[in-house]
Design a protein around this motif. Structure first.
Motif, mmCIF file in Angstrom:
data_model
loop_
_atom_site.group_PDB
_atom_site.id
_atom_site.type_symbol
_atom_site.label_atom_id
_atom_site.label_comp_id
_atom_site.label_asym_id
_atom_site.label_seq_id
_atom_site.Cartn_x
_atom_site.Cartn_y
_atom_site.Cartn_z
ATOM 1 N N THR A 22 98.191 13.203 15.305
ATOM 2 C CA THR A 22 96.801 12.486 15.708
ATOM 3 C C THR A 22 96.026 12.594 14.383
ATOM 4 O O THR A 22 94.957 11.767 13.830
ATOM 5 C CB THR A 22 95.819 13.156 16.957
ATOM 6 N N VAL A 23 95.707 14.265 14.202
ATOM 7 C CA VAL A 23 94.786 14.787 13.257
ATOM 8 C C VAL A 23 95.193 13.907 11.992
ATOM 9 O O VAL A 23 94.402 13.485 11.297
ATOM 10 C CB VAL A 23 94.434 15.729 13.192
ATOM 11 N N ALA A 24 96.403 13.647 11.766
ATOM 12 C CA ALA A 24 96.777 13.401 10.056
ATOM 13 C C ALA A 24 97.181 11.843 10.420
ATOM 14 O O ALA A 24 96.498 11.070 9.365
ATOM 15 C CB ALA A 24 98.329 13.627 9.982
ATOM 16 N N LEU A 25 97.681 11.143 10.730
ATOM 17 C CA LEU A 25 96.863 10.198 10.956
ATOM 18 C C LEU A 25 96.028 9.150 10.681
ATOM 19 O O LEU A 25 95.772 8.520 10.138
ATOM 20 C CB LEU A 25 97.435 9.200 12.308
ATOM 21 N N ASN B 178 83.449 -2.423 1.661
ATOM 22 C CA ASN B 178 83.615 -1.658 2.807
ATOM 23 C C ASN B 178 84.456 -1.209 4.026
ATOM 24 O O ASN B 178 85.374 -0.879 4.304
ATOM 25 C CB ASN B 178 81.925 -0.814 2.939
ATOM 26 N N ILE B 179 84.225 -3.278 4.077
ATOM 27 C CA ILE B 179 85.008 -3.116 5.328
ATOM 28 C C ILE B 179 86.628 -3.900 4.881
ATOM 29 O O ILE B 179 87.025 -3.609 5.345
ATOM 30 C CB ILE B 179 84.037 -4.515 5.517
ATOM 31 N N ILE B 180 86.076 -3.886 3.840
ATOM 32 C CA ILE B 180 88.122 -4.338 3.341
ATOM 33 C C ILE B 180 88.544 -3.199 2.995
ATOM 34 O O ILE B 180 88.951 -2.882 3.651
ATOM 35 C CB ILE B 180 88.081 -5.301 1.883
ATOM 36 N N ALA B 181 87.730 -1.977 2.232
ATOM 37 C CA ALA B 181 88.113 -1.145 2.627
ATOM 38 C C ALA B 181 88.655 -0.213 4.175
ATOM 39 O O ALA B 181 89.630 0.716 4.297
ATOM 40 C CB ALA B 181 87.486 -0.203 1.555
ATOM 41 N N GLY B 182 88.067 -0.332 4.635
ATOM 42 C CA GLY B 182 87.875 0.104 6.597
ATOM 43 C C GLY B 182 89.149 -0.406 6.606
ATOM 44 O O GLY B 182 89.846 0.306 7.849
ATOM 45 N N LEU B 183 89.253 -2.052 6.644
ATOM 46 C CA LEU B 183 90.687 -1.929 7.303
ATOM 47 C C LEU B 183 91.547 -1.961 6.752
ATOM 48 O O LEU B 183 92.858 -1.545 7.162
ATOM 49 C CB LEU B 183 90.431 -4.303 6.740
ATOM 50 N N ALA B 184 91.326 -1.446 5.428
ATOM 51 C CA ALA B 184 92.934 -0.793 4.616
ATOM 52 C C ALA B 184 93.581 0.255 5.459
ATOM 53 O O ALA B 184 94.683 0.480 6.071
ATOM 54 C CB ALA B 184 93.021 -1.080 3.291
ATOM 55 N N GLY B 185 92.212 1.225 5.930
ATOM 56 C CA GLY B 185 92.572 2.126 6.274
ATOM 57 C C GLY B 185 93.492 2.263 7.734
ATOM 58 O O GLY B 185 94.029 2.737 8.776
ATOM 59 N N ALA B 186 92.435 1.513 8.259
ATOM 60 C CA ALA B 186 92.484 1.043 9.540
ATOM 61 C C ALA B 186 94.226 0.305 10.094
ATOM 62 O O ALA B 186 94.784 0.411 10.807
ATOM 63 C CB ALA B 186 91.898 -0.111 10.506
ATOM 64 N N VAL B 187 94.313 -0.461 8.830
ATOM 65 C CA VAL B 187 95.803 -1.019 9.417
ATOM 66 C C VAL B 187 96.896 -0.019 9.245
ATOM 67 O O VAL B 187 97.887 0.067 9.891
ATOM 68 C CB VAL B 187 96.008 -2.281 8.441
ATOM 69 N N ALA B 188 96.458 0.507 7.658
ATOM 70 C CA ALA B 188 97.893 1.935 7.474
ATOM 71 C C ALA B 188 97.979 2.793 8.550
ATOM 72 O O ALA B 188 99.094 3.324 8.912
ATOM 73 C CB ALA B 188 97.042 2.483 6.571
ATOM 74 N N LEU B 189 96.550 3.271 9.914
ATOM 75 C CA LEU B 189 96.995 3.981 10.460
ATOM 76 C C LEU B 189 97.278 3.314 11.652
ATOM 77 O O LEU B 189 97.996 4.179 12.365
ATOM 78 C CB LEU B 189 95.329 4.611 10.718
ATOM 79 N N ASP C 70 91.586 -1.653 18.680
ATOM 80 C CA ASP C 70 91.656 -0.488 17.632
ATOM 81 C C ASP C 70 91.721 -0.981 16.146
ATOM 82 O O ASP C 70 91.043 0.057 15.843
ATOM 83 C CB ASP C 70 92.923 -0.401 18.431
ATOM 84 N N ILE C 71 91.583 -2.090 15.395
ATOM 85 C CA ILE C 71 92.173 -2.120 14.080
ATOM 86 C C ILE C 71 90.234 -2.690 13.788
ATOM 87 O O ILE C 71 89.538 -2.387 13.190
ATOM 88 C CB ILE C 71 92.578 -3.741 13.837
ATOM 89 N N PHE C 72 89.314 -3.245 15.060
ATOM 90 C CA PHE C 72 88.138 -3.567 14.590
ATOM 91 C C PHE C 72 87.231 -2.049 14.776
ATOM 92 O O PHE C 72 86.241 -2.342 14.148
ATOM 93 C CB PHE C 72 87.336 -4.553 16.244
ATOM 94 N N SER C 73 87.521 -1.362 15.720
ATOM 95 C CA SER C 73 86.436 0.045 15.855
ATOM 96 C C SER C 73 87.316 0.904 14.940
ATOM 97 O O SER C 73 85.554 1.240 14.668
ATOM 98 C CB SER C 73 86.776 0.507 16.963
#
Length: 149
Positions: free
Chosen positions: A126-129, A7-18, A68-71
């Motif tokens: 903003t919403v799209a990102l 879950n954390i790895i997947a969350g990190l992928a989304g945070a980095v992409a954003l 931001d990446i962490f949260s």
């Protein structure tokens, strides 16, 4: 423990992409949201309230970026609580919720909402990102879950 790490790895992928998309768009589009400026304001106000000297320049940007990446990693990792058949829907809803929150929360928190509410295009971006971040997390989660079978 394996599920939490997935879950954390997947969350990190989304945070980095954003953040990659956000940092790229703000270089080319004057209407791009500047969520980073809201984050810098939060960090500066927090440090001042603790009696600390606020960061400036590159140090402020780096600290805000890391936060931001962490949260966002933690937030997007909650998508992993959904069942497989609802992962994409959950990722979309989690992203939409984050994007709407980014638009609606700064004002009531005493922060400037101008960086995310300047124009209709800014609001939409903003919403799209955030929605893209949620979808990247969801897709990453689906891939990681398939690989672990």
């Amino acid at each position: 423990m394996k599920k939490i790490m997935t879950n954390i790895i997947a969350g990190l992928a989304g945070a980095v992409a954003l953040n990659i998309i956000h940092q790229t768009i703000k270089c080319f589009d004057d209407d791009a949201p500047r969520v980073d400026l809201v984050g810098e304001e939060v960090l500066t106000e927090s440090m001042l309230s603790l009696g600390l000297m606020p960061l400036t320049g590159n140090a402020l940007f780096a600290a805000t970026f890391a936060g931001d990446i962490f949260s966002n990693t933690l937030y997007y990792s909650t998508i992993g609580f959904a069942k497989n058949k609802f992962i994409l829907l959950t990722g979309t809803l989690v992203g939409l919720t984050a994007g709407i929150g980014a638009l609606e929360l700064p004002g009531p928190m005493g922060l400037s909402d101008a960086p995310v509410n300047r124009t209709e295009k800014t609001k939409l971006l903003t919403v799209a990102l955030y929605t893209i971040g949620g979808l990247v997390s969801a897709i990453s989660l689906k891939v990681l879950r398939k690989r672990s079978l």
